[in-house]
Motif scaffolding. Sequence first.
Motif, short mmCIF file in Angstrom:
data_model
loop_
_atom_site.label_atom_id
_atom_site.label_comp_id
_atom_site.label_asym_id
_atom_site.label_seq_id
_atom_site.Cartn_x
_atom_site.Cartn_y
_atom_site.Cartn_z
N ARG A 248 0.86 -1.20 0.00
CA ARG A 248 0.00 0.00 0.00
C ARG A 248 0.89 1.24 0.00
N LEU A 249 0.57 2.21 -0.86
CA LEU A 249 1.33 3.45 -0.93
C LEU A 249 0.35 4.61 -1.00
N ARG A 250 0.57 5.59 -0.12
CA ARG A 250 -0.28 6.79 -0.11
C ARG A 250 0.58 8.04 -0.24
N ARG A 251 0.02 9.05 -0.90
CA ARG A 251 0.70 10.34 -1.05
C ARG A 251 -0.27 11.45 -0.70
N PHE A 252 0.17 12.36 0.16
CA PHE A 252 -0.65 13.47 0.61
C PHE A 252 -0.03 14.79 0.14
N HIS A 253 -0.79 15.56 -0.60
CA HIS A 253 -0.37 16.91 -0.97
C HIS A 253 -1.06 17.89 -0.03
N ILE A 254 -0.28 18.69 0.70
CA ILE A 254 -0.83 19.70 1.59
C ILE A 254 -0.83 21.02 0.82
N GLY A 255 -1.97 21.41 0.29
CA GLY A 255 -2.08 22.60 -0.55
C GLY A 255 -2.56 22.19 -1.93
N PRO A 256 -2.82 23.19 -2.78
CA PRO A 256 -2.52 24.62 -2.67
C PRO A 256 -3.36 25.35 -1.62
N MET A 257 -2.86 26.55 -1.27
CA MET A 257 -3.59 27.47 -0.43
C MET A 257 -4.14 28.58 -1.31
N TYR A 258 -5.44 28.84 -1.18
CA TYR A 258 -6.09 29.91 -1.92
C TYR A 258 -6.38 31.07 -0.98
N SER A 259 -6.08 32.29 -1.41
CA SER A 259 -6.38 33.47 -0.61
C SER A 259 -6.48 34.68 -1.53
N ASP A 283 -9.88 34.54 5.19
CA ASP A 283 -10.12 34.59 3.74
C ASP A 283 -9.22 33.60 3.02
N TRP A 284 -9.41 32.32 3.30
CA TRP A 284 -8.52 31.32 2.71
C TRP A 284 -9.23 29.98 2.59
N ALA A 285 -8.64 29.10 1.79
CA ALA A 285 -9.06 27.70 1.69
C ALA A 285 -7.82 26.89 1.34
N LEU A 286 -7.70 25.72 1.94
CA LEU A 286 -6.54 24.86 1.70
C LEU A 286 -7.01 23.52 1.16
N VAL A 287 -6.37 23.07 0.08
CA VAL A 287 -6.68 21.77 -0.50
C VAL A 287 -5.80 20.71 0.17
N TRP A 288 -6.41 19.58 0.49
CA TRP A 288 -5.70 18.41 1.04
C TRP A 288 -6.05 17.24 0.13
N SER A 289 -5.06 16.69 -0.57
CA SER A 289 -5.31 15.59 -1.51
C SER A 289 -4.61 14.32 -1.03
N GLU A 290 -5.31 13.20 -1.17
CA GLU A 290 -4.75 11.90 -0.81
C GLU A 290 -4.90 10.94 -1.98
N GLU A 291 -3.77 10.42 -2.46
CA GLU A 291 -3.77 9.35 -3.45
C GLU A 291 -3.43 8.05 -2.75
N GLU A 292 -4.05 6.97 -3.19
CA GLU A 292 -3.78 5.67 -2.57
C GLU A 292 -3.66 4.60 -3.65
N LEU A 293 -2.65 3.74 -3.49
CA LEU A 293 -2.46 2.60 -4.38
C LEU A 293 -2.37 1.35 -3.51
N VAL A 294 -3.18 0.34 -3.82
CA VAL A 294 -3.26 -0.87 -3.00
C VAL A 294 -2.97 -2.09 -3.87
N ALA A 295 -2.16 -3.01 -3.34
CA ALA A 295 -1.90 -4.27 -4.04
C ALA A 295 -3.09 -5.20 -3.85
N GLU A 296 -3.58 -5.77 -4.96
CA GLU A 296 -4.75 -6.65 -4.86
C GLU A 296 -4.37 -8.13 -4.88
N ARG A 297 -3.18 -8.45 -5.41
CA ARG A 297 -2.74 -9.84 -5.38
C ARG A 297 -1.24 -9.90 -5.65
N VAL A 298 -0.70 -11.11 -5.51
CA VAL A 298 0.74 -11.34 -5.70
C VAL A 298 0.94 -12.31 -6.84
N GLU A 299 1.94 -12.05 -7.66
CA GLU A 299 2.33 -12.96 -8.74
C GLU A 299 3.75 -13.43 -8.47
N HIS A 300 4.05 -14.67 -8.79
CA HIS A 300 5.42 -15.17 -8.68
C HIS A 300 6.02 -15.22 -10.09
#
Length: 371
Positions: A248-259, A283-300
């Motif tokens: 499992r891999l996640r990435r969080f972007h903190i921002g952009p900030m709008y003002s 007078d602001w808003a902040l975007v918080w984005s989360e991407e997630e990638l999950v392994a569903e099975r294993v191959e040999h």
Amino acid sequence: MTNLQADHMKLEDTRVTRRYFGKFQRITGYLTKVAATMEAEGRFSRRDIEALAQYLVGLNWTFTALAHKYHFSGRFAHAGQLTFDRIESGFPVYQELLEMANDALQAKRHLGSMPSTDDLKDQMVRVILSEQEIPTKLQYALSQRLYYEELLRGDQFWARNDPQAVWVENKADRRVFQVHWAVYDSQINLPTIYIMDVEDTGRTGLPKDERRWPEAQAHLMAQSVAGLKLLTIAKGFDEDFDDLHPTRLRRFHIGPMYSNAFTRQSGPLREVLEAANAPVGEDWALVWSEEELVAERVEHVKSGWFGSVERQIFARDVFEQGGANLGATRLERSLIMPERPYQALAERNPSGFGDVRKFVVSDSGRVLSYR
């Protein structure tokens, strides 16, 4: 260079500079509360929160240090001026964090050559009483001392925050680790946090392995670029380390900030902030984005003449076939904003915001969550 210079802006006025840092001190202070709300909703585990909090609190310390550094911008000739990205992110540019890291290496030497805080304050009083003028030079010297003291204390969010591995459990023939790291992405001038769950089938546990751990850290830092899809990062790691299996891999972007006061982004969110007509500090808003990638099975797959190795097969977004290739299993965006901007957003109800989670924050510490 012309477009870059147009995107980047220096804060030359003392009042404006202090207002900018005041805004970010409030925003970064809210981030840990929002993360705690996400934990209460079941979106994050306690371990996730501990990893995220380290970077979110560090981001607060980064802005605290920079606020000291630029406290006298516009009032003193040598005070310097903060450069920030007013088009893409609203955050300071990457170069600011590089300079801060360099200053941190020399903080102890600088402090050794400076008068103490008490000495500087005593000198200020003498100047005020005897010369009846504002001791600007001494005030500036004090702000720089506070800056270096903050850097010497440490725990800031740096341009590079190298990977750390936390043991989770032993499972059959493998150890499970949570690996987390963060960068201040130079392409988009935003803090970016990564959390990866890894199964380790090596003989020695990953963080104690003198060969694999430095290699794994270097690999992950080299791949921590906003332009790379999570699928690319995870597959590259999976293929380069036969006994490390990213599940499992996640990435969080903190921002952009709008003002309205500082940034020049276009789009419906800017129009919402204009309609809100919120007071200074709200007078602001902040975007918080989360991407997630999950392994569903294993191959040999075959390795060498007689051996085989595990390879992760990752779940892809089911909507990718008809749209953009996200390279992730899931993408979720949230908005963090004070009450007045949220009210304007709810009234205008622009398209594209229906599935965005909204976190409404207040000075009382309350965080309300809306869809």
